[in-house]
Design a protein around this motif. Structure first.
Motif, PDB file in Angstrom:
ATOM      1  N   UNK A  55      16.408  38.321 -90.009  1.00 10.93           N
ATOM      2  CA  UNK A  55      16.256  39.772 -90.046  1.00 10.93           C
ATOM      3  C   UNK A  55      17.526  40.485 -90.482  1.00 10.93           C
ATOM      4  N   UNK A  56      18.513  39.713 -90.911  1.00 13.64           N
ATOM      5  CA  UNK A  56      19.776  40.328 -91.334  1.00 13.64           C
ATOM      6  C   UNK A  56      19.520  41.309 -92.470  1.00 13.64           C
ATOM      7  N   UNK A  57      20.057  42.503 -92.336  1.00 20.17           N
ATOM      8  CA  UNK A  57      19.865  43.548 -93.336  1.00 20.17           C
ATOM      9  C   UNK A  57      18.739  44.510 -92.999  1.00 20.17           C
ATOM     10  N   UNK A  58      17.869  44.133 -92.043  1.00 24.37           N
ATOM     11  CA  UNK A  58      16.784  45.034 -91.645  1.00 24.37           C
ATOM     12  C   UNK A  58      17.341  46.257 -90.931  1.00 24.37           C
ATOM     13  N   UNK A  59      16.685  47.371 -91.137  1.00 19.74           N
ATOM     14  CA  UNK A  59      17.142  48.624 -90.514  1.00 19.74           C
ATOM     15  C   UNK A  59      16.060  49.209 -89.620  1.00 19.74           C
TER      16      UNK A  59
ATOM     17  N   UNK B 230      19.706  43.502 -79.838  1.00 24.55           N
ATOM     18  CA  UNK B 230      18.370  44.072 -79.705  1.00 24.55           C
ATOM     19  C   UNK B 230      17.319  42.983 -79.948  1.00 24.55           C
ATOM     20  N   UNK B 231      16.251  43.016 -79.160  1.00 16.33           N
ATOM     21  CA  UNK B 231      15.158  42.064 -79.363  1.00 16.33           C
ATOM     22  C   UNK B 231      14.492  42.302 -80.721  1.00 16.33           C
ATOM     23  N   UNK B 232      14.028  41.219 -81.321  1.00 21.25           N
ATOM     24  CA  UNK B 232      13.403  41.315 -82.642  1.00 21.25           C
ATOM     25  C   UNK B 232      12.216  42.273 -82.643  1.00 21.25           C
ATOM     26  N   UNK B 233      11.376  42.222 -81.597  1.00 20.49           N
ATOM     27  CA  UNK B 233      10.191  43.082 -81.547  1.00 20.49           C
ATOM     28  C   UNK B 233      10.554  44.553 -81.503  1.00 20.49           C
TER      29      UNK B 233
ATOM     30  N   UNK C 126      11.108  50.749 -81.977  1.00 21.03           N
ATOM     31  CA  UNK C 126      11.294  51.275 -80.628  1.00 21.03           C
ATOM     32  C   UNK C 126      12.760  51.593 -80.349  1.00 21.03           C
ATOM     33  N   UNK C 127      13.659  50.703 -80.804  1.00 20.12           N
ATOM     34  CA  UNK C 127      15.091  50.922 -80.621  1.00 20.12           C
ATOM     35  C   UNK C 127      15.677  51.346 -81.954  1.00 20.12           C
ATOM     36  N   UNK C 128      16.200  52.568 -82.009  1.00 20.37           N
ATOM     37  CA  UNK C 128      16.649  53.125 -83.282  1.00 20.37           C
ATOM     38  C   UNK C 128      18.131  53.458 -83.316  1.00 20.37           C
ATOM     39  N   UNK C 129      18.815  53.256 -82.192  1.00 21.37           N
ATOM     40  CA  UNK C 129      20.249  53.510 -82.155  1.00 21.37           C
ATOM     41  C   UNK C 129      20.850  52.786 -80.957  1.00 21.37           C
TER      42      UNK C 129
ATOM     43  N   UNK D 176      13.131  45.896 -82.914  1.00 21.78           N
ATOM     44  CA  UNK D 176      13.575  46.294 -84.253  1.00 21.78           C
ATOM     45  C   UNK D 176      12.362  46.504 -85.154  1.00 21.78           C
ATOM     46  N   UNK D 177      11.423  45.562 -85.114  1.00 23.50           N
ATOM     47  CA  UNK D 177      10.244  45.635 -85.979  1.00 23.50           C
ATOM     48  C   UNK D 177       9.383  46.856 -85.667  1.00 23.50           C
TER      49      UNK D 177
END
Length: 217
Positions: free
Chosen positions: A8-12, A43-46, A52-55, A48-49
């Protein structure tokens, strides 16, 4: 990097960008994210996808500040006693049977905090909002900032509902005022003529659970 974990490197997600893999959680990969403010968190992968967690937490702090800063009633992310009084007043009249059930309302003008502040001014330390006519509404001309003693004297005329706490009988309004008073138990006790231990027990949630639930929900 784990071969099983999706790269997931690079995912925002909002302000967060994945920069590397963090320590794996028991059931889910955790990724090291760098916030736009510079702070790094895992942060957990879920989360990020899903977005839910944006900062790192800075976004929530800024949103909270924006809510109150226009009135100058937020410091360090905490609302002022005046704003807290206004919110509690609205909540009591909307949801508390002791008020809503008797038809007590907040006037249209005071549904705006700016108007409430303009009419009542800053809440003085140690005082609470009091209706001069206890059967009247929260509106200009019927409200003032009062001491606990004044409030208690006014309440006696309408035989308020009281509950025993030890050897003391306190009204629900008195308990709410104690809960929202930032002073120490000793200071409040001296003013009300009550044992500071009783005040501290009320502040810590011992007894009056129905009042505490209504005051803070």
């Amino acid at each position: 990097m784990s071969k099983k974990a999706e790269n997931m490197i690079g995912c925002r997600s909002g302000r967060l960008v994945v920069v590397g893999e963090a320590e794996r959680a028991p059931r889910e990969a955790r990724w090291l994210c760098r916030c736009d403010c510079g702070k790094e968190i895992a942060v957990r992968a879920s989360k990020i996808k899903s977005g839910h967690t944006r900062s790192c937490g800075c976004l929530k702090s800024e949103e909270t500040s924006k809510r109150f800063l226009k009135h100058g009633h937020s410091a360090g992310g905490r609302i002022s006693p005046t704003y807290q009084t206004w919110e509690n007043m609205l909540h009591r009249c909307l949801y508390h049977t002791e008020y809503a059930g008797r038809g007590i309302t907040v006037c249209e003008r005071w549904k705006s905090f700016a108007n409430f502040l303009a009419d009542m001014g800053e809440r003085p330390k140690g005082l609470t909002i009091e209706r001069k006519n206890n059967e009247g509404n929260y509106e200009p001309g019927n409200c003032k900032w009062a001491t606990y003693s004044e409030q208690n004297s006014n309440q006696r005329t309408r035989r308020p509902r009281t509950r025993r706490h030890g050897n003391c009988m306190l009204t629900d309004d008195q308990v709410r005022a104690i809960l929202h008073d930032a002073r120490s138990g000793a200071e409040i006790g001296r003013e009300l003529g009550l044992d500071r231990g009783l005040i501290n027990r009320i502040k810590s949630g011992v007894g009056y659970q129905h009042v505490i639930r209504d005051a803070f929900c």
